[in-house]
Scaffold this active site. Structure first.
Site, mmCIF file in Angstrom:
data_model
loop_
_atom_site.group_PDB
_atom_site.id
_atom_site.type_symbol
_atom_site.label_atom_id
_atom_site.label_comp_id
_atom_site.label_asym_id
_atom_site.label_seq_id
_atom_site.Cartn_x
_atom_site.Cartn_y
_atom_site.Cartn_z
ATOM 1 N N GLU A 142 0.842 -1.205 0.000
ATOM 2 C CA GLU A 142 0.000 0.000 0.000
ATOM 3 C C GLU A 142 0.874 1.251 0.000
ATOM 4 O O GLU A 142 1.877 1.321 0.716
ATOM 5 C CB GLU A 142 -0.927 -0.009 1.220
ATOM 6 C CG GLU A 142 -1.865 1.201 1.249
ATOM 7 C CD GLU A 142 -3.016 1.052 2.228
ATOM 8 O OE1 GLU A 142 -3.241 -0.058 2.750
ATOM 9 O OE2 GLU A 142 -3.697 2.073 2.456
ATOM 10 N N ASP A 176 -3.657 4.255 -2.234
ATOM 11 C CA ASP A 176 -4.634 4.867 -1.328
ATOM 12 C C ASP A 176 -4.642 6.365 -1.628
ATOM 13 O O ASP A 176 -3.616 7.039 -1.486
ATOM 14 C CB ASP A 176 -4.213 4.575 0.124
ATOM 15 C CG ASP A 176 -5.242 5.054 1.146
ATOM 16 O OD1 ASP A 176 -5.661 6.215 1.059
ATOM 17 O OD2 ASP A 176 -5.599 4.263 2.038
ATOM 18 N N HIS A 179 -3.636 8.609 1.214
ATOM 19 C CA HIS A 179 -2.212 8.473 1.539
ATOM 20 C C HIS A 179 -1.316 9.173 0.515
ATOM 21 O O HIS A 179 -0.389 9.884 0.889
ATOM 22 C CB HIS A 179 -1.818 6.990 1.632
ATOM 23 C CG HIS A 179 -2.506 6.255 2.740
ATOM 24 N ND1 HIS A 179 -2.299 4.923 2.983
ATOM 25 C CD2 HIS A 179 -3.403 6.673 3.677
ATOM 26 C CE1 HIS A 179 -3.038 4.544 4.015
ATOM 27 N NE2 HIS A 179 -3.719 5.579 4.448
ATOM 28 N N HIS A 211 -7.575 2.307 -2.814
ATOM 29 C CA HIS A 211 -8.315 2.665 -1.597
ATOM 30 C C HIS A 211 -8.800 4.083 -1.821
ATOM 31 O O HIS A 211 -7.984 5.001 -1.927
ATOM 32 C CB HIS A 211 -7.406 2.622 -0.368
ATOM 33 C CG HIS A 211 -7.150 1.234 0.142
ATOM 34 N ND1 HIS A 211 -6.249 0.973 1.159
ATOM 35 C CD2 HIS A 211 -7.704 0.042 -0.198
ATOM 36 C CE1 HIS A 211 -6.255 -0.335 1.395
ATOM 37 N NE2 HIS A 211 -7.112 -0.912 0.597
ATOM 38 N N ASP A 224 -2.397 11.183 7.201
ATOM 39 C CA ASP A 224 -3.202 9.963 7.115
ATOM 40 C C ASP A 224 -4.441 10.001 7.996
ATOM 41 O O ASP A 224 -4.593 9.197 8.916
ATOM 42 C CB ASP A 224 -2.351 8.725 7.451
ATOM 43 C CG ASP A 224 -3.110 7.425 7.187
ATOM 44 O OD1 ASP A 224 -4.239 7.477 6.667
ATOM 45 O OD2 ASP A 224 -2.555 6.363 7.515
ATOM 46 N N GLU A 256 -12.557 3.388 2.546
ATOM 47 C CA GLU A 256 -12.142 3.270 3.961
ATOM 48 C C GLU A 256 -12.449 4.599 4.643
ATOM 49 O O GLU A 256 -11.620 5.156 5.356
ATOM 50 C CB GLU A 256 -10.650 2.987 4.071
ATOM 51 C CG GLU A 256 -10.170 1.726 3.382
ATOM 52 C CD GLU A 256 -8.649 1.616 3.379
ATOM 53 O OE1 GLU A 256 -7.970 2.579 2.976
ATOM 54 O OE2 GLU A 256 -8.152 0.572 3.812
HETATM 55 ZN ZN ZN Z 1 -4.914 5.480 5.956
HETATM 56 FE FE FE Z 2 -5.748 2.377 2.829
HETATM 57 FE FE FE Z 3 -4.289 0.268 4.741
#
Ligand code: ZN
Ligand code: FE
Ligand code: FE
Length: 277
Positions: A142, A176, A179, A211, A224, A256
């Site tokens: 990730e 992500d 991120h 993500h 984050d 998420e």
């Molecule tokens: Zn995260």
């Molecule tokens: Fe993630």
């Molecule tokens: Fe994660």
């Protein structure tokens, strides 16, 4: 059709997750492979797994994106913590064969002052020990926000790990959005530029899942903290470009965001509309 879902709880079993995903309009989902605090994972009931496989096939689901416990740290300074990461990942990869052809995402780890180079090497060493030629699961690194000493907030770091892994055919990357934004990649104003950089450094073929999260903080903040889609610093317009992008639109997208099921159902519906408009 956009392949999208959210993180679901495993507490009611595997088949239940499949039905729950369908009930909110999802055709993929994420789940933790074991309790994030560690310990032994609960045995998978073969009948329950078979019922999930039948559901996924009948409903035409995209690959699932399992998540390793986020407490695993393959580049910890403590040998017993590295050993736990290794045994938990190896065990997870055996268990993942209950749903063949899935994706298994993990956080590369935090080097805790040992330096990026040492971290990269320990992460690659772990992967070299846990990957098996016969596995059907693709393991995804990730992209991280770069909080503390996290490894993987630069594409170069992920590329360096992948380069050192022998069975790299079993490796990919999960991007992500919160991120990468918090890490300093400008996906809001220059999505094409960021993806071109990803392609140049890692290779776009490695990108296997997204993500999809908005961020509470400005680009480059290394924080984050996820926000609901459209309510953060990334915003709807950028997500419209993300879900429509030819290099991204066929991947599994996992939410998420801070939501309950009804909030996820809403985000799934709105993102599907955006992708198709
Ligand atoms: Zn995260
Ligand atoms: Fe993630
Ligand atoms: Fe994660």
């Amino acid at each position: 059709m956009l392949n999208i879902g959210c993180h679901l709880s495993t507490t009611k079993g595997y088949a239940h997750m499949g039905r729950e995903a369908s009930s909110i309009g999802a055709n993929t989902f994420a789940f933790f492979t074991r309790n994030p605090r560690g310990g032994n994972a609960k045995a998978i009931d073969p009948d329950d797994a078979a019922a999930l496989r039948a559901h996924l096939a009948a409903e035409g689901f995209a690959p699932l994106v399992a998540h390793a416990p986020y407490t695993l740290n393959p580049c910890s300074a403590k040998p017993h913590a590295r050993e736990f990461a290794r045994t938990a990942m190896a065990d997870d990869l055996v268990r993942m064969e209950a749903v063949p052809g899935s994706l298994y995402n993990f956080h590369p780890g935090s080097h805790v002052g040992q330096g990026v180079e040492a971290g990269v090497q320990m992460i690659a060493d772990t992967l070299n020990e846990v990957l098996a030629p016969e596995q059907t699961t693709t393991v995804l690194l990730e992209t991280m926000a770069g909080k503390g000493s996290e490894v993987g907030s630069r594409f170069e770091e992920l590329a360096a790990i992948i380069e050192r892994v022998e069975l790299a055919d079993h490796l990919g990357v999960c991007l992500d959005t919160c991120h990468v934004h918090d890490a300093g990649y400008d996906i809001v104003n220059d999505l094409d530029g960021v993806l071109a950089e990803f392609d140049r450094i890692i290779g776009i073929g490695r990108l296997r899942a997204i993500h999809i999260n908005d961020s509470k903080n400005p680009m480059g903040s290394h924080k984050d903290r996820h926000e609901r889609i459209g309510e953060g610093t990334i915003g709807w317009d950028a997500f419209a470009r993300i879900v429509r992008h030819p290099a991204l639109r066929d991947l599994p997208f996992i939410l998420e965001t801070p939501n309950e099921l009804d909030g996820y159902a809403d985000e799934i519906r709105r993102l599907r509309e955006l992708a198709e408009s």
